[in-house]
Design a protein around this motif. Structure first.
Motif, mmCIF file in Angstrom:
data_model
loop_
_atom_site.group_PDB
_atom_site.id
_atom_site.type_symbol
_atom_site.label_atom_id
_atom_site.label_comp_id
_atom_site.label_asym_id
_atom_site.label_seq_id
_atom_site.Cartn_x
_atom_site.Cartn_y
_atom_site.Cartn_z
ATOM 1 N N PRO A 125 0.845 -1.194 0.000
ATOM 2 C CA PRO A 125 0.000 0.000 0.000
ATOM 3 C C PRO A 125 0.882 1.246 0.000
ATOM 4 O O PRO A 125 1.541 1.552 0.992
ATOM 5 C CB PRO A 125 -0.784 -0.117 1.318
ATOM 6 C CG PRO A 125 -0.372 -1.437 1.926
ATOM 7 C CD PRO A 125 0.958 -1.784 1.338
ATOM 8 N N ARG A 146 -0.432 0.922 5.866
ATOM 9 C CA ARG A 146 0.026 1.878 4.855
ATOM 10 C C ARG A 146 1.247 2.676 5.309
ATOM 11 O O ARG A 146 1.743 3.528 4.580
ATOM 12 C CB ARG A 146 -1.107 2.855 4.480
ATOM 13 C CG ARG A 146 -0.800 3.691 3.227
ATOM 14 C CD ARG A 146 -1.975 4.554 2.810
ATOM 15 N NE ARG A 146 -3.122 3.741 2.517
ATOM 16 C CZ ARG A 146 -3.294 3.028 1.402
ATOM 17 N NH1 ARG A 146 -2.366 3.046 0.467
ATOM 18 N NH2 ARG A 146 -4.372 2.302 1.230
ATOM 19 N N ARG A 179 -4.175 10.274 -1.129
ATOM 20 C CA ARG A 179 -3.439 9.095 -1.603
ATOM 21 C C ARG A 179 -3.363 9.170 -3.126
ATOM 22 O O ARG A 179 -4.363 8.969 -3.818
ATOM 23 C CB ARG A 179 -4.158 7.820 -1.130
ATOM 24 C CG ARG A 179 -3.721 6.565 -1.873
ATOM 25 C CD ARG A 179 -4.322 5.319 -1.263
ATOM 26 N NE ARG A 179 -5.769 5.292 -1.230
ATOM 27 C CZ ARG A 179 -6.571 5.008 -2.242
ATOM 28 N NH1 ARG A 179 -6.052 4.754 -3.437
ATOM 29 N NH2 ARG A 179 -7.875 4.966 -2.086
ATOM 30 N N HIS A 234 -5.191 2.081 -3.856
ATOM 31 C CA HIS A 234 -5.224 1.600 -2.466
ATOM 32 C C HIS A 234 -4.074 0.631 -2.200
ATOM 33 O O HIS A 234 -3.352 0.756 -1.215
ATOM 34 C CB HIS A 234 -6.563 0.919 -2.189
ATOM 35 C CG HIS A 234 -6.680 0.320 -0.830
ATOM 36 N ND1 HIS A 234 -6.704 1.084 0.321
ATOM 37 C CD2 HIS A 234 -6.764 -0.975 -0.435
ATOM 38 C CE1 HIS A 234 -6.804 0.286 1.369
ATOM 39 N NE2 HIS A 234 -6.833 -0.966 0.945
ATOM 40 N N THR A 235 -3.906 -0.331 -3.079
ATOM 41 C CA THR A 235 -2.738 -1.216 -3.098
ATOM 42 C C THR A 235 -2.465 -1.540 -4.562
ATOM 43 O O THR A 235 -3.193 -1.105 -5.461
ATOM 44 C CB THR A 235 -2.957 -2.538 -2.329
ATOM 45 O OG1 THR A 235 -3.896 -3.352 -3.058
ATOM 46 C CG2 THR A 235 -3.478 -2.298 -0.919
#
Length: 378
Positions: free
Chosen positions: A84, A111, A275, A279-280
């Motif tokens: 992440p 994260r 971000r 997300h990943t």
């Protein structure tokens, strides 16, 4: 980055004292220029950090982002199972952990790998969990750093309990707990805040509001004017800050740590950030957000913002910038080299350190794996 002054126990706190600033605290605008702090910010004791401290934050953000980029590449090469990224949240990752003192504890989420390496942990040990070869690669007790927490908000309770324990032992230490915006909707978050407030624990909750809980936008999670307001109902002093302004993040976090360390109780910070990556590596962010939104936030880059300011003050010279860039590349090269080595794995070790006394179910699972291993080796 200097010792921590203590303030008197604030037993006379009024409800108004708990309220965050009406607008997020900001020292530097998107162009790296000083803003008018205003009387509200000044009255709360937020002081502009020194150029020396900000240079240390900038340096670590550059190294941290290079690490983050390298780790993202390792997932594409099959060296990590998942990663992440925290690119774009660099100021939130670096400034708070650089404000910690020796006796403080840190509670990260999944994260927060950039924060962990900024705290001085070995990058390969940090990536061990994401590689899938062990529960946690570093020693939590030796580093005063809890394992990265994947379940949302469970670390909020752990941080409250640790803060309580620190106070009971007479330590000046504080438990700093990182939380995502989605985690503020979880029950453990509220239980942690309530316990911390009732028992006046030295715990600081740092919410990185990056606008999405995976694909769920903030407006579908909460109707609060700001997530910082969620602390007020528990009697916790709260604040909101521009999470892409490293100077403001450092100043507010320092003040929160002073508040908690002095015996004045817990503190909640909401950092407004974004971000930039998915997300990943397993997520397709284009399914739930527009590219124009990402582009707009890219112009608010925390590293570029702080760089502009430090160049303007003369604290950051071309020589220093070249030196830090080379240091970041050397760091990434070391990570690549060590991650290219195959880890030594012991499948049965997965069942170690789960419980002090293994449960019947755990013993049964371990026996099944042992039998499979014997069959493979036969």
């Amino acid at each position: 980055m200097g010792g921590r002054p203590l303030e008197e126990n604030m037993s006379t706190t009024t409800p108004a004292d708990l309220l965050p600033c009406a607008e997020p605290v900001r020292f530097l605008d998107e162009h790296g220029q000083l803003t008018d702090l205003g009387p509200e910010t000044t009255a709360r004791g937020y002081a502009m950090p020194s150029d020396e401290d900000l240079l240390a934050v900038w340096r670590q953000m550059v190294i941290g982002r290079r690490f983050d980029t390298q780790a993202t590449a390792l997932t594409k090469q099959g060296r990590l199972a998942v990663y992440p990224s925290s690119r774009g949240q660099d100021a939130c990752q670096v400034a708070p952990v650089l404000a910690l003192q020796e006796d403080d504890w840190f509670f990260p989420t999944y994260r927060d790998s950039m924060a962990l390496v900024s705290r001085g942990l070995d990058p390969i040990e940090v990536l061990t969990l994401l590689r899938g070869s062990w529960h946690c690669g570093y020693d939590p007790v030796a580093t005063n750093t809890a394992p990265q927490c994947t379940p949302l908000a469970t670390q909020a309770v752990h941080a409250a309990g640790t803060g309580y324990g620190l106070a009971r032992r007479g330590s000046d230490g504080v438990a700093l707990c990182f939380i995502g915006d989605g985690a503020t909707s979880e029950g453990d978050f509220h239980e942690g805040l309530n316990f911390a407030a009732v028992f006046n624990t030295p715990t600081v909750y740092f919410v990185q509001n990056n606008k999405y809980a995976i694909s769920v936008p903030l407006e579908k999670q909460s109707k609060a004017p700001s997530l910082a307001y969620k602390g007020i109902g528990y009697g916790i002093r709260s604040e909101q800050v521009d999470g892409n302004d490293a100077a403001a993040v450092l100043a507010v976090t320092r003040r929160a740590l002073e508040h908690a360390s002095s015996g004045s109780g817990p503190f909640l910070i909401e950092a407004h950030t974004y971000r930039l990556e998915a997300h990943t590596n397993a997520d397709d962010a284009t399914r739930y957000r527009e590219s124009e939104e990402v582009t707009a936030w890219s112009t608010r880059d925390p590293i570029a913002r702080l760089r502009t300011y430090l160049v303007g003050t003369g604290a950051l010279t071309p020589e220093i910038e070249e030196q830090v860039s080379a240091e970041a590349e050397e760091y990434a090269a070391r990570v690549r080299e060590l991650m290219n080595a195959e880890p030594e794995v012991a499948p049965l070790s997965l069942f170690e350190h789960v419980y002090a006394q293994p449960t019947p179910q755990l013993r049964e699972q371990a026996a099944m794996v042992a039998a499979e291993l014997e069959e493979i080796q036969a």
